[in-house]
Structure formats: structure tokens, C-alpha cells
Enzyme design. Structure first.
Site, PDB file in Angstrom:
ATOM      1  N   GLY A 199     -18.803   4.022  -2.421  1.00 29.14           N
ATOM      2  CA  GLY A 199     -20.321   4.537  -1.800  1.00 29.14           C
ATOM      3  C   GLY A 199     -21.180   4.498  -3.102  1.00 29.14           C
ATOM      4  O   GLY A 199     -22.014   4.162  -3.047  1.00 29.14           O
ATOM      5  N   LYS A 207       0.804  -1.208  -0.030  1.00 28.54           N
ATOM      6  CA  LYS A 207       0.001  -0.114  -0.137  1.00 28.54           C
ATOM      7  C   LYS A 207       0.923   1.369   0.259  1.00 28.54           C
ATOM      8  O   LYS A 207       2.116   1.173   0.443  1.00 28.54           O
ATOM      9  CB  LYS A 207      -0.827  -0.069   1.193  1.00 28.54           C
ATOM     10  CG  LYS A 207      -2.207   0.964   1.277  1.00 28.54           C
ATOM     11  CD  LYS A 207      -3.366  -0.027   0.405  1.00 28.54           C
ATOM     12  CE  LYS A 207      -4.538   1.081   0.426  1.00 28.54           C
ATOM     13  NZ  LYS A 207      -5.810   0.218  -0.066  1.00 28.54           N
ATOM     14  N   GLY A 252     -17.865   7.937  -2.409  1.00 33.64           N
ATOM     15  CA  GLY A 252     -16.903   8.140  -3.675  1.00 33.64           C
ATOM     16  C   GLY A 252     -16.974   7.381  -4.496  1.00 33.64           C
ATOM     17  O   GLY A 252     -18.061   6.604  -4.682  1.00 33.64           O
ATOM     18  N   ASN A 253     -15.785   6.445  -5.062  1.00 33.45           N
ATOM     19  CA  ASN A 253     -15.921   5.367  -5.996  1.00 33.45           C
ATOM     20  C   ASN A 253     -16.758   4.428  -5.470  1.00 33.45           C
ATOM     21  O   ASN A 253     -17.782   3.733  -5.990  1.00 33.45           O
ATOM     22  CB  ASN A 253     -14.445   5.129  -6.389  1.00 33.45           C
ATOM     23  CG  ASN A 253     -14.703   3.889  -7.220  1.00 33.45           C
ATOM     24  OD1 ASN A 253     -15.413   3.762  -8.117  1.00 33.45           O
ATOM     25  ND2 ASN A 253     -13.706   2.713  -6.914  1.00 33.45           N
ATOM     26  N   GLY A 308     -19.886   7.645   3.066  1.00 31.67           N
ATOM     27  CA  GLY A 308     -18.918   7.743   2.211  1.00 31.67           C
ATOM     28  C   GLY A 308     -19.676   7.707   0.644  1.00 31.67           C
ATOM     29  O   GLY A 308     -20.403   6.819   0.398  1.00 31.67           O
TER      30      GLY A 308
HETATM   31  P1  NAD Z   1     -12.873   8.120  -2.776  1.00 32.39           P
HETATM   32  O1  NAD Z   1     -12.103   9.136  -2.366  1.00 32.39           O
HETATM   33  O2  NAD Z   1     -13.532   7.825  -3.987  1.00 32.39           O
HETATM   34  O3  NAD Z   1     -14.278   8.308  -1.645  1.00 32.39           O
HETATM   35  C1  NAD Z   1     -14.204   8.528  -0.290  1.00 32.39           C
HETATM   36  C2  NAD Z   1     -15.446   8.912   0.018  1.00 32.39           C
HETATM   37  O4  NAD Z   1     -15.649   8.980   1.700  1.00 32.39           O
HETATM   38  C3  NAD Z   1     -15.746  10.604  -0.343  1.00 32.39           C
HETATM   39  O5  NAD Z   1     -17.275  10.739  -0.746  1.00 32.39           O
HETATM   40  C4  NAD Z   1     -15.570  11.432   0.808  1.00 32.39           C
HETATM   41  O6  NAD Z   1     -16.183  12.534   0.914  1.00 32.39           O
HETATM   42  C5  NAD Z   1     -15.927  10.330   2.120  1.00 32.39           C
HETATM   43  N1  NAD Z   1     -15.448  10.873   3.285  1.00 32.39           N
HETATM   44  C6  NAD Z   1     -14.396  11.242   3.713  1.00 32.39           C
HETATM   45  N2  NAD Z   1     -14.423  11.467   4.909  1.00 32.39           N
HETATM   46  C7  NAD Z   1     -15.624  11.272   5.433  1.00 32.39           C
HETATM   47  C8  NAD Z   1     -16.294  11.108   6.509  1.00 32.39           C
HETATM   48  N3  NAD Z   1     -15.764  11.433   7.603  1.00 32.39           N
HETATM   49  N4  NAD Z   1     -17.696  10.764   6.480  1.00 32.39           N
HETATM   50  C9  NAD Z   1     -18.498  10.640   5.649  1.00 32.39           C
HETATM   51  N5  NAD Z   1     -17.780  10.311   4.318  1.00 32.39           N
HETATM   52  C10 NAD Z   1     -16.458  10.800   4.309  1.00 32.39           C
HETATM   53  O7  NAD Z   1     -12.253   6.451  -2.140  1.00 32.39           O
HETATM   54  P2  NAD Z   1     -12.789   5.348  -2.390  1.00 32.39           P
HETATM   55  O8  NAD Z   1     -12.222   4.794  -3.352  1.00 32.39           O
HETATM   56  O9  NAD Z   1     -14.261   5.257  -2.412  1.00 32.39           O
HETATM   57  O10 NAD Z   1     -12.604   4.700  -1.135  1.00 32.39           O
HETATM   58  C11 NAD Z   1     -13.485   4.402   0.060  1.00 32.39           C
HETATM   59  C12 NAD Z   1     -12.787   3.254   1.096  1.00 32.39           C
HETATM   60  O11 NAD Z   1     -13.034   2.007   0.439  1.00 32.39           O
HETATM   61  C13 NAD Z   1     -11.587   3.453   1.499  1.00 32.39           C
HETATM   62  O12 NAD Z   1     -11.526   2.785   2.861  1.00 32.39           O
HETATM   63  C14 NAD Z   1     -10.717   2.523   0.594  1.00 32.39           C
HETATM   64  O13 NAD Z   1      -9.467   2.236   1.248  1.00 32.39           O
HETATM   65  C15 NAD Z   1     -11.764   1.378   0.654  1.00 32.39           C
HETATM   66  N6  NAD Z   1     -11.510   0.757  -0.674  1.00 32.39           N
HETATM   67  C16 NAD Z   1     -11.536   1.002  -2.039  1.00 32.39           C
HETATM   68  C17 NAD Z   1     -11.364   0.567  -2.964  1.00 32.39           C
HETATM   69  C18 NAD Z   1     -11.685   0.779  -4.619  1.00 32.39           C
HETATM   70  O14 NAD Z   1     -11.716   0.138  -5.220  1.00 32.39           O
HETATM   71  N7  NAD Z   1     -11.534   2.316  -4.809  1.00 32.39           N
HETATM   72  C19 NAD Z   1     -11.280  -0.908  -3.009  1.00 32.39           C
HETATM   73  C20 NAD Z   1     -11.079  -1.608  -1.582  1.00 32.39           C
HETATM   74  C21 NAD Z   1     -11.404  -0.818  -0.468  1.00 32.39           C
END
Ligand code: NAD
Length: 437
Positions: free
Chosen positions: A229, A104, A226-227, A224
Site C-alpha cells: 500500500g 505459499k 504496509g509494504n 492497507g
Molecule cells: P504488510 O504486512 O506489509 O501490510 C499489510 C497492511 O494491511 C498493513 O498496513 C495492515 O495494517 C493492513 N491491514 C490489515 N488488515 C486490514 C484491514 N482490515 N483494513 C485495512 N488495512 C488492513 O503486507 P503486504 O506485503 O503489504 O501485503 C498486502 C497484500 O498484498 C497481501 O494480500 C499480500 O498477499 C499481497 N501481496 C504482497 C506482495 C509483496 O510483495 N509484499 C506481493 C503480492 C501480493
């Protein structure tokens, strides 16, 4: 109380190893990291000033194959967070059965405070500093919080430029496979963007089947947007779940009767950058529709965790479910799509209350499973359709839940501990084979 994610990860490892009676040497190997890289990244900003950022890459274990794991751009990125995330990748890859070890990385920064030009400069410099340690058969980064396919595209470009400059020979396939989560026209996989959310839904559906429950009408709150959620919201809706609350870092919305159209919310968030006030009737989303929909604002993002829902999906950052709020959580199932959203103390309280937690290393493993599909397609010069990718992913996720569930029955333990036990058993098997050959 300790919210240091690496200390928590080590405690999880210790507990599972004790239960399993894991080889002591292997336990010690997994309690350490193979390689820890910290680099300084000075860049000239567009206003002429000079700023120095810190970048990290942690390679936890390559017993199962090349290191694999995302790159996170966030102000809270630090060494202990990256160490924990790298360790969890090792466990996750073992559970989901892909031939990767765990890694990571990330840069401590607030991406909103940088222009795109600055972000690209920084990413390219980070790639140059990591050039010796990454590669299709060494360590393969991917997107994570605040990183995306565009950023992965810059890494591919810079990696290629460096390999030419330094005369390090890689073939075209290897140059493409240096990262996953790339734009489709640069060798990305169809379905990768939606994979983590889609995979999470398959795991949840498989569990509900075991519990004899139908998804229809079960209420869900997602923290959340983002991608991860945003895509899980889409797929949950298709399966008949009733999404009642969504939040991002700035707050959110709660509509007890159900949020009708998550696609409109998506568009609104893309445009405005936040979710607050996004009450949509048709394509009109604003505060004026709040009363009409019986909506309520979520002012503090963490308030979403305590709503009266059946299923809670943390899909943002770690350490949001703690000893302070675990007792107030009303959901009976928690699907951890974020990495490390629950502290040890929070987890103990949830277990006592009988809440079923589908742990991160199982729930969000659809992302890395599809990263593996991308890497495989790159190296075999194949291109699968989205339907093919999602079909393979669905099968994989159903099997993974089934396997972890069986271990939880065998060891009379939680899904989290069962996931660790399964992962460790698989790693031990490979490790013993490597030792004896
Ligand atoms: P992202 O950057 O696309 O989205 C993150 C989201 O979280 C945003 O909407 C942001 O506004 C929100 N956020 C941040 N702080 C917050 C809070 N205190 N309360 C509510 N929302 C909040 O990131 P992502 O890729 O969606 O990743 C989210 C989680 O999923 C992370 O923990 C990441 O490690 C995990 N994850 C992601 C993937 C992937 O394929 N992208 C795979 C496995 C795990």
C-alpha cells in the site's frame, strides 16, 4: 455465500477450465496440491513460558518450475488460506511468465505479540522444519503479510547452518537463492521492496491508456498501508493520481481534496504504528490539522471501500469486497493488489455493475516478477541497479496487461477470467511437452 478462499479458488479454476476445455487430467492435477506440510513450532518465550505455533507450507504445482511464494505471519493463517494462496501463485507465475510453480506458507500468530527475539527463534525453527523441502531449485519462499527482508535474512542464515550441519552440499549462489526479498547486502535485489506497488501502477497505466483515460486527477483510495500500500501510494502520486484516502487495520484518513504528502504519512506510520489521525501539513501530522485539510476519519477500515473515488486499491487482506458491500462500491476500477480481496459473490455484483476489476493474479504479479529477477541475479552472480530492475519490470507488466486484455476480448470475458485462461493455456503447453518427452 462462501468466503473460504480455497473453495473460491477451485471455483475460479473450474470456470476457466470449462471455458477453455482444459485437459481433464491437468484440471484434476491443478485441483489438488502436490504437497501439504503442517508443522508444530514450540518455542520458549522470553518470560519462560512455552507456546506452540502452527506453521504451514503448501506446494501447489511445480509444472512450470520450483515452487515459489511468500510466507505470511498472521493470526488468520490456516490451511485453506495457504492452499488458495499457493494455487494463486501457480496462476500468477504463469501469467507473468516466470519459470516457477506455486507455493505459499505461513505461521498462525499475531506478530505484534512476539518480541523480535521470539520471532527470530520461531522463524529459525520453521526453517529447520522446512529444510528438506525448500531450496533454490525446490521451493523459494519470500515475504508476504507481516514478514520482511529481516525475516528472509534469518531464513538464509538458518538454511546455511542446517546445510553445514547435515552436510548437504549447496554452493554459495544456491544458499543465497533459497529465498527472495532478502536484505540487499545478503543478495536481495534492488527494487524488490517497491516492486509489487510499482508493478501495479504500470498495469493500471497500461489499462487506462487502452480506455483512453489520463491518470491526472483520478481519485484513489488505498486499503492497507504496509509494504504494498505504501509503495503504490508513492508511485501513483508520481503519475498524477489524486490519492484521497488511506487505511490500515486501525482505521484511516479521507481528504477529498487529496493527500498532499504520502512520504510524511509513511514516517508517521513508521513511528506510531498506525495511520489514524495522520493529517499532515508539512512535517507536522496530527488530528489538529484535520479541519484545515477538510479531512474525515475512517473509523472502520472497511469504510474506505465505499468512498466516492475513481479507483479503489485493496492492498491488505482477502475477502474484503463481498455481497454485503459490492453494491455500495463507487469506484469504476478496482486494482487488486491484495491476494483474494473479492469474494465470488462480490465479484459477480461488480461485474454486473460494469466495474473493471484488475485481478490480483495480474495486478500484484510485479512482486514475484522481481523475486524472479533476484533469484536470477543470485544464481548468475549479477547485481542489477534499481533503474535496470524497474525498467525490466515496467516492460514486463505492460506486456502482461496487454496479453490478458487481448484474451478478455477474444473470449468476451472479464480480466479475471482472461487471466486464468491465459495462465492455464501456458501451463497446459508446458505440461503436454513434459508428458511427451
Ligand atoms: P504488510 O504486512 O506489509 O501490510 C499489510 C497492511 O494491511 C498493513 O498496513 C495492515 O495494517 C493492513 N491491514 C490489515 N488488515 C486490514 C484491514 N482490515 N483494513 C485495512 N488495512 C488492513 O503486507 P503486504 O506485503 O503489504 O501485503 C498486502 C497484500 O498484498 C497481501 O494480500 C499480500 O498477499 C499481497 N501481496 C504482497 C506482495 C509483496 O510483495 N509484499 C506481493 C503480492 C501480493
Amino acid at each position: 455465500m462462501n468466503n473460504n478462499p480455497w473453495i473460491r479458488a477451485k471455483q475460479q479454476l473450474t470456470q476457466a477450465c470449462e471455458k477453455l476445455g482444459l485437459d481433464k487430467l491437468l484440471f484434476t492435477i491443478l485441483s489438488e496440491h502436490d504437497k501439504i506440510i503442517e508443522v508444530s513450532l514450540p518455542i520458549q518465550m522470553e518470560d519462560g513460558s512455552i507456546k506452540v505455533f502452527r506453521g504451514y507450507r503448501v506446494q501447489h504445482s511445480n509444472i512450470q518450475g520450483p515452487y515459489k511464494g511468500g510466507l505470511r505471519y498472521h493470526p488468520k493463517v490456516d490451511m485453506d488460506e495457504v492452499k488458495a494462496l499457493a494455487f494463486w501463485m501457480t496462476m500468477k507465475n504463469a501469467i507473468v511468465g516466470v519459470p516457477f510453480g506455486g507455493g505459499k506458507g505461513g505461521i498462525a500468530l499475531d506478530p505484534k505479540s512476539l518480541s523480535e527475539v521470539e520471532l527470530e527463534k520461531l522463524t529459525r525453527q520453521f526453517t529447520r522444519k522446512l529444510f528438506d523441502v525448500i531450496g533454490a531449485y525446490k521451493d523459494i519462499p519470500a515475504p508476504d503479510v507481516n514478514t520482511n527482508s529481516k525475516i528472509m535474512g534469518w531464513i538464509v542464515d538458518e538454511f546455511k547452518a542446517q546445510s553445514e550441519k547435515l552436510k548437504v552440499k549447496y554452493n554459495e549462489a544456491e544458499l543465497r537463492a533459497v529465498v527472495t526479498g532478502k536484505p540487499i547486502d545478503r543478495g536481495g535485489s534492488e527494487g524488490r521492496v517497491v516492486a509489487t506497488g510499482f508493478g501495479g501502477v504500470q498495469v493500471l497505466l497500461t489499462l487506462l491508456k487502452k480506455l483512453g483515460k489520463s491518470p491526472k486527477g483520478l481519485t484513489v483510495a488505498i486499503m492497507g498501508f504496509g509494504n504494498v500500500g505504501r509503495h503504490i501510494a508513492h508511485f501513483l502520486k508520481i503519475e498524477g493520481f489524486k490519492i484521497v484516502a488511506l487505511s490500515d487495520s486501525g482505521g484511516g484518513i479521507y481528504i477529498p481534496d487529496g493527500i498532499r504528502d504520502t512520504e510524511e504519512i509513511n514516517k508517521y506510520k513508521e513511528e506510531k504504528g498506525f495511520l489514524s489521525g495522520c493529517y499532515c501539513v508539512g512535517s507536522v501530522c496530527d488530528f489538529n490539522n484535520k479541519d484545515k485539510l477538510g479531512g474525515r476519519d475512517i473509523i472502520k477500515p472497511e469504510d474506505i471501500l465505499e468512498l466516492p473515488v475513481d479507483i479503489l486499491v485493496p492492498a491488505a487482506l482477502e475477502n474484503v469486497i463481498t455481497h454485503e458491500n459490492a453494491d455500495k462500491i463507487k469506484a469504476s476500477i478496482i486494482l487488486e493488489l491484495a491476494n483474494g480481496p473479492t469474494t465470488l459473490e462480490g465479484d459477480m455484483i461488480l461485474n454486473k455493475k460494469g466495474v473493471i476489476v484488475i485481478p490480483d493474479i495480474l495486478a500484484n504479479s510485479g512482486g514475484v516478477a522481481t523475486s524472479y529477477f533476484e533469484w536470477y541475479q543470485n544464481l548468475h552472480d549479477e547485481h542489477w541497479t534499481e533503474d535496470e530492475v524497474l525498467k525490466k519490470l515496467k516492460e514486463k507488466m505492460e506486456i502482461v496487461l496487454q496479453e490478458v486484455y487481448e484474451v478478455s476480448l477474444e473470449y468476451k470475458t472479464t480480466l479475471r477470467e482472461a487471466a486464468y485462461i491465459l495462465a492455464l493455456k501456458r501451463i497446459e503447453k508446458i505440461w503436454k511437452k513434459q508428458k511427451s518427452s
